[in-house]
Structure formats: C-alpha cells, structure tokens
Design a protein around this motif. Structure first.
Motif, PDB file in Angstrom:
ATOM      1  N   ALA A 159       8.895  21.224  -3.066  1.00  0.00           N
ATOM      2  CA  ALA A 159      10.077  22.040  -2.781  1.00  0.00           C
ATOM      3  C   ALA A 159      11.330  21.188  -2.950  1.00  0.00           C
ATOM      4  N   PRO A 160      12.491  21.830  -3.129  1.00  0.00           N
ATOM      5  CA  PRO A 160      13.728  21.070  -3.264  1.00  0.00           C
ATOM      6  C   PRO A 160      13.957  20.126  -2.093  1.00  0.00           C
ATOM      7  N   SER A 161      14.207  18.877  -2.417  1.00  0.00           N
ATOM      8  CA  SER A 161      14.513  17.864  -1.393  1.00  0.00           C
ATOM      9  C   SER A 161      13.441  17.781  -0.310  1.00  0.00           C
ATOM     10  N   HIS A 162      12.205  18.114  -0.668  1.00  0.00           N
ATOM     11  CA  HIS A 162      11.112  18.093   0.303  1.00  0.00           C
ATOM     12  C   HIS A 162      10.803  16.657   0.719  1.00  0.00           C
ATOM     13  N   VAL A 163      10.883  16.395   2.016  1.00  0.00           N
ATOM     14  CA  VAL A 163      10.599  15.062   2.539  1.00  0.00           C
ATOM     15  C   VAL A 163       9.409  15.163   3.492  1.00  0.00           C
ATOM     16  N   PRO A 164       8.217  14.883   3.020  1.00  0.00           N
ATOM     17  CA  PRO A 164       7.023  15.014   3.859  1.00  0.00           C
ATOM     18  C   PRO A 164       6.929  13.892   4.887  1.00  0.00           C
ATOM     19  N   ASN A 165       6.232  14.164   5.956  1.00  0.00           N
ATOM     20  CA  ASN A 165       5.965  13.141   6.961  1.00  0.00           C
ATOM     21  C   ASN A 165       4.676  12.426   6.574  1.00  0.00           C
ATOM     22  N   LEU A 166       4.799  11.198   6.105  1.00  0.00           N
ATOM     23  CA  LEU A 166       3.645  10.435   5.629  1.00  0.00           C
ATOM     24  C   LEU A 166       3.198   9.388   6.633  1.00  0.00           C
ATOM     25  N   SER A 167       3.866   9.334   7.782  1.00  0.00           N
ATOM     26  CA  SER A 167       3.604   8.259   8.743  1.00  0.00           C
ATOM     27  C   SER A 167       2.219   8.334   9.364  1.00  0.00           C
ATOM     28  N   ASN A 168       1.634   9.524   9.369  1.00  0.00           N
ATOM     29  CA  ASN A 168       0.331   9.686  10.022  1.00  0.00           C
ATOM     30  C   ASN A 168      -0.842   9.664   9.051  1.00  0.00           C
ATOM     31  N   MET A 169      -0.572   9.363   7.794  1.00  0.00           N
ATOM     32  CA  MET A 169      -1.662   9.272   6.830  1.00  0.00           C
ATOM     33  C   MET A 169      -2.576   8.102   7.178  1.00  0.00           C
ATOM     34  N   THR A 170      -3.862   8.297   6.953  1.00  0.00           N
ATOM     35  CA  THR A 170      -4.828   7.227   7.195  1.00  0.00           C
ATOM     36  C   THR A 170      -4.523   6.043   6.291  1.00  0.00           C
ATOM     37  N   GLU A 171      -4.531   4.865   6.871  1.00  0.00           N
ATOM     38  CA  GLU A 171      -4.280   3.657   6.085  1.00  0.00           C
ATOM     39  C   GLU A 171      -5.597   3.030   5.641  1.00  0.00           C
ATOM     40  N   PRO A 172      -5.615   2.408   4.477  1.00  0.00           N
ATOM     41  CA  PRO A 172      -4.498   2.270   3.555  1.00  0.00           C
ATOM     42  C   PRO A 172      -4.186   3.578   2.834  1.00  0.00           C
ATOM     43  N   ARG A 173      -2.902   3.858   2.706  1.00  0.00           N
ATOM     44  CA  ARG A 173      -2.482   5.061   2.003  1.00  0.00           C
ATOM     45  C   ARG A 173      -2.580   4.820   0.495  1.00  0.00           C
ATOM     46  N   LEU A 174      -3.128   5.795  -0.207  1.00  0.00           N
ATOM     47  CA  LEU A 174      -3.279   5.688  -1.658  1.00  0.00           C
ATOM     48  C   LEU A 174      -2.399   6.727  -2.337  1.00  0.00           C
ATOM     49  N   PHE A 175      -1.608   6.281  -3.305  1.00  0.00           N
ATOM     50  CA  PHE A 175      -0.743   7.178  -4.058  1.00  0.00           C
ATOM     51  C   PHE A 175      -0.897   6.906  -5.553  1.00  0.00           C
ATOM     52  N   GLY A 176      -0.628   7.931  -6.354  1.00  0.00           N
ATOM     53  CA  GLY A 176      -0.626   7.773  -7.800  1.00  0.00           C
ATOM     54  C   GLY A 176       0.747   8.081  -8.347  1.00  0.00           C
ATOM     55  N   THR A 177       1.079   7.508  -9.501  1.00  0.00           N
ATOM     56  CA  THR A 177       2.363   7.810 -10.124  1.00  0.00           C
ATOM     57  C   THR A 177       2.364   7.446 -11.597  1.00  0.00           C
ATOM     58  N   HIS A 178       3.245   8.143 -12.347  1.00  0.00           N
ATOM     59  CA  HIS A 178       3.540   7.783 -13.726  1.00  0.00           C
ATOM     60  C   HIS A 178       4.938   7.161 -13.830  1.00  0.00           C
ATOM     61  N   ILE A 179       5.619   7.006 -12.720  1.00  0.00           N
ATOM     62  CA  ILE A 179       6.999   6.523 -12.712  1.00  0.00           C
ATOM     63  C   ILE A 179       7.055   5.061 -13.163  1.00  0.00           C
ATOM     64  N   PRO A 180       7.976   4.705 -14.058  1.00  0.00           N
ATOM     65  CA  PRO A 180       8.125   3.309 -14.466  1.00  0.00           C
ATOM     66  C   PRO A 180       8.442   2.402 -13.277  1.00  0.00           C
ATOM     67  N   PHE A 181       8.124   1.123 -13.424  1.00  0.00           N
ATOM     68  CA  PHE A 181       8.298   0.201 -12.299  1.00  0.00           C
ATOM     69  C   PHE A 181       9.741   0.154 -11.809  1.00  0.00           C
ATOM     70  N   HIS A 182      10.690   0.125 -12.733  1.00  0.00           N
ATOM     71  CA  HIS A 182      12.087  -0.034 -12.310  1.00  0.00           C
ATOM     72  C   HIS A 182      12.582   1.144 -11.482  1.00  0.00           C
ATOM     73  N   ALA A 183      11.922   2.303 -11.598  1.00  0.00           N
ATOM     74  CA  ALA A 183      12.361   3.495 -10.888  1.00  0.00           C
ATOM     75  C   ALA A 183      11.565   3.768  -9.610  1.00  0.00           C
ATOM     76  N   LEU A 184      10.665   2.874  -9.245  1.00  0.00           N
ATOM     77  CA  LEU A 184       9.939   3.037  -7.991  1.00  0.00           C
ATOM     78  C   LEU A 184      10.892   2.864  -6.809  1.00  0.00           C
ATOM     79  N   ALA A 185      10.531   3.441  -5.682  1.00  0.00           N
ATOM     80  CA  ALA A 185      11.352   3.301  -4.478  1.00  0.00           C
ATOM     81  C   ALA A 185      11.521   1.826  -4.119  1.00  0.00           C
ATOM     82  N   LYS A 186      12.691   1.476  -3.654  1.00  0.00           N
ATOM     83  CA  LYS A 186      13.017   0.091  -3.305  1.00  0.00           C
ATOM     84  C   LYS A 186      12.027  -0.485  -2.305  1.00  0.00           C
ATOM     85  N   SER A 187      11.576   0.354  -1.375  1.00  0.00           N
ATOM     86  CA  SER A 187      10.674  -0.140  -0.330  1.00  0.00           C
ATOM     87  C   SER A 187       9.328  -0.584  -0.891  1.00  0.00           C
ATOM     88  N   ILE A 188       8.893   0.014  -2.005  1.00  0.00           N
ATOM     89  CA  ILE A 188       7.642  -0.410  -2.632  1.00  0.00           C
ATOM     90  C   ILE A 188       7.808  -1.808  -3.207  1.00  0.00           C
TER      91      ILE A 188
END
Length: 344
Positions: free
Chosen positions: A137-166
């Motif tokens: 959804a537009p500007s959808h910000v999910p709550n990911l804090s309760n995901m079981t760790e380690p959290r696994l994510f996939g992406t096609h985003i280039p490295f330079h455009a990844l979130a700063k925190s990563i």
C-alpha cells in the motif's frame, strides 16, 4: 515532458483495461506520482513504462516501495538479505538460505515431511522487500520488530540503493548473478508470460536491444553486478558474491560456504549424517518444481507460481539468440566489467 504512465492511466479509463491501470494508480502516493513525472522513462517490460530511479530502472510501484523502505527499514545485525538479479537463481538461493538458517528449527533429516519448503513457496518464506514487505500500500510501513530472528529478506535492489541501516549494521548479504545471456533469455520468456493482457508482447529483437542498453528492471545488469561485487571485495564478511554457474557446478561446496558466511557452519556430525545432501535435495529444481505450493496459485503482483520454474539450465541462450547477438552482449559485458576482476 511527455506524459507519464500516470497520465496514460487517465487516458484509458473508458475500458476495463483502463480500470485495471487505475487500480495501480490508486496504490501510488502523491509523492510518487509527482516524482515519476520528473524521471526518464522507457517502454516497460511488464508495465506500460519503466523509470530510471536512483540510477536503475524500475516500475512505479517498486519506486514507491523502495522510497518507503529506504526511509523506514531498521536493520538488525542478525538480518540476512538474499540479493539477486532477476531470473538468476533467486528462488533456489532463497530456498537454500532458508533451509540452512532454519535447519535446527526445521530438521532436514528427521521431520522432512513437515518442512515449510514443502508447503510454502520460497518467496513466501523469504519475502521480497520491494514487492511483499513494502509493496502492499502507499507509504506502507509494516511492523517488522516481532519477526522471528534471524529475519530473512529478498531483494533485487542494487547495493547503493539499500537502506542505510543495512549498510551500517552487521547484517549479511548473499548475492547471486548469472551469465547475462541466460539471464536475458529467461527474463524475456518470464516477463512475456506474466505481463498484463492489455500490453503487447516484447519481440525478442526489441527486448534484446533494450537489455543491451541497460534498460531492464533493476538494471543496467552490469551496474548491479559491480555494486555487489565491489562491496564483496571491500567487505567480504558483509557480502558473499555467488555465480549461478558456480553454484550449479558444485552445490555441496557452496552450501557449506553459505553456511559458514552466515555464521552457522555445518558440524562434522551434520556433514556425516547427510544434512547437507538433504538440504540440496529439498531445494533442488526438480523437487521444488513438483511441489503443489510451486505449481498452483499466484504470487505477489498476481503472476502464477508455476512460471518461476522453467529449465534452470546453463547455456540455453543458444536456442534463442543468434551468434551475432551472443557476441554483441558478450562484448558489452566484457567492456562494462573490464578491470573489475569479474567475468563470465
């Protein structure tokens, strides 16, 4: 400025096709609608247009999801990101990563019949950042804090455009790419299968020329490869760089390499009891393709899951491209990757 896809949406609202497109428009935030008016565009592979955003090409909904991701994603040190060029072994690498990381929770040798990979598609277990996590959804910000760790994510985003925190955290990235000749053919076939009915098919020649110019989702391909390649050299503990062909040739070696990189190396007992071989078999193309979870139903953006599995072969491009086309793309890749140490 020529009209963007947002304008086109309004031009076609008299028909059912227009209604379909308007639904897509409704998912865009005002910020995104205004942004894409200023971006260079080309005919899209799956959408009417594809836009040059932050140095790579993507669809409007992807742009919106990436903006939200970049603003809000807070990485954890235990996060694992499976990054890929589309159609380069993404589903396979996601399955292997999930099985390796969760092998103590979901035993490979003792409870195979109940393993999540037998009942869920790998893209459900390792969700895409730009499609699933932030793409609802537009500007959808999910709550990911309760995901079981380690959290696994996939992406096609280039490295330079990844979130700063990563980039700044101790999270780890596994990246895979593939011979661009095979990647192109697989992408062309796949996108023509899943495109909306109201859009014409991409003819091979036109698609090839666009690919050679770098106009492909999350491309130019060579730029995406080089971004992760250079980071894997600078920070080998941060990014593990894999080639699809190497994984195919010696999957046992690379499964152990992935496990070691992630900090969960196989024990001597596991190597002796067949755990590695069981993971390889569970995640094999042949096994995954026959599972009901991968044969029926739809996935994000409403394409059929069965289209995720075609041949998984190396060198299949020779059945589609002329020798001249093969030579042209090979020369482009050699030029673009020159001096980097990366080659195919």
């Amino acid at each position: 400025m020529a009209p963007t896809n947002v304008t086109c949406f309004r031009e076609e609202n008299e028909s059912e096709k227009g209604e379909e497109i308007t639904i897509e428009e409704d998912k865009l935030s005002q910020e995104c609608k205004e942004l894409i008016l200023s971006l260079p565009r080309e005919r899209g592979w799956r959408t009417r247009y594809i836009y040059l955003f932050q140095g790579f090409w993507c669809q409007p909904l992807e742009i919106q999801a990436i903006i939200t991701f970049q603003k809000h994603f807070q990485a954890k040190d235990s996060d694992v990101i499976v990054a890929t060029i589309p159609k380069s072994g993404t589903t396979w690498l996601k399955a292997l990563t999930f099985a390796i990381v969760n092998r103590h929770t979901h035993s490979i040798t003792t409870s195979m019949s109940s393993h999540p990979l037998l009942t869920s598609n790998p893209h459900e277990l390792v969700p895409f950042i730009e499609y699933t996590v932030y793409g609802n959804a537009p500007s959808h910000v999910p709550n990911l804090s309760n995901m079981t760790e380690p959290r696994l994510f996939g992406t096609h985003i280039p490295f330079h455009a990844l979130a700063k925190s990563i980039k700044e955290s101790n999270s780890r990235i596994i990246y895979i790419c593939r011979n661009p000749l095979d990647t192109f053919v697989s992408t062309w076939i796949f996108l023509n299968k899943i495109k909306p009915e109201h859009l014409p098919e991409f003819e091979l020649g036109e698609a090839f020329e666009k690919y050679c110019k770098g106009i492909i989702g999350f491309g130019p391909t060579w730029d995406q490869m080089l971004g992760y390649w250079k980071e894997s050299i600078a920070r080998p503990s941060k990014v593990l760089f894999l080639k699809y062909e190497d994984l195919k040739k010696d999957v046992n070696f690379h499964v152990k390499r992935i496990a070691e990189f992630l900090g969960w190396p196989f024990t001597s007992e596991e190597e002796g009891d067949g755990t590695i071989e069981s993971i390889i078999k569970l995640c094999s193309f042949e096994k995954m393709k026959e599972l009901e979870a991968n044969k029926s139903g739809t996935f994000a953006r409403n394409f059929e899951r069965k289209y995720l599995f075609r041949k998984a072969e190396m060198g299949d491009w020779v059945n589609y491209l002329s020798p001249e086309m093969g030579e042209k793309l090979s020369q482009i890749m050699e030029e673009k990757l020159s001096g980097s140490g990366l080659s195919f």
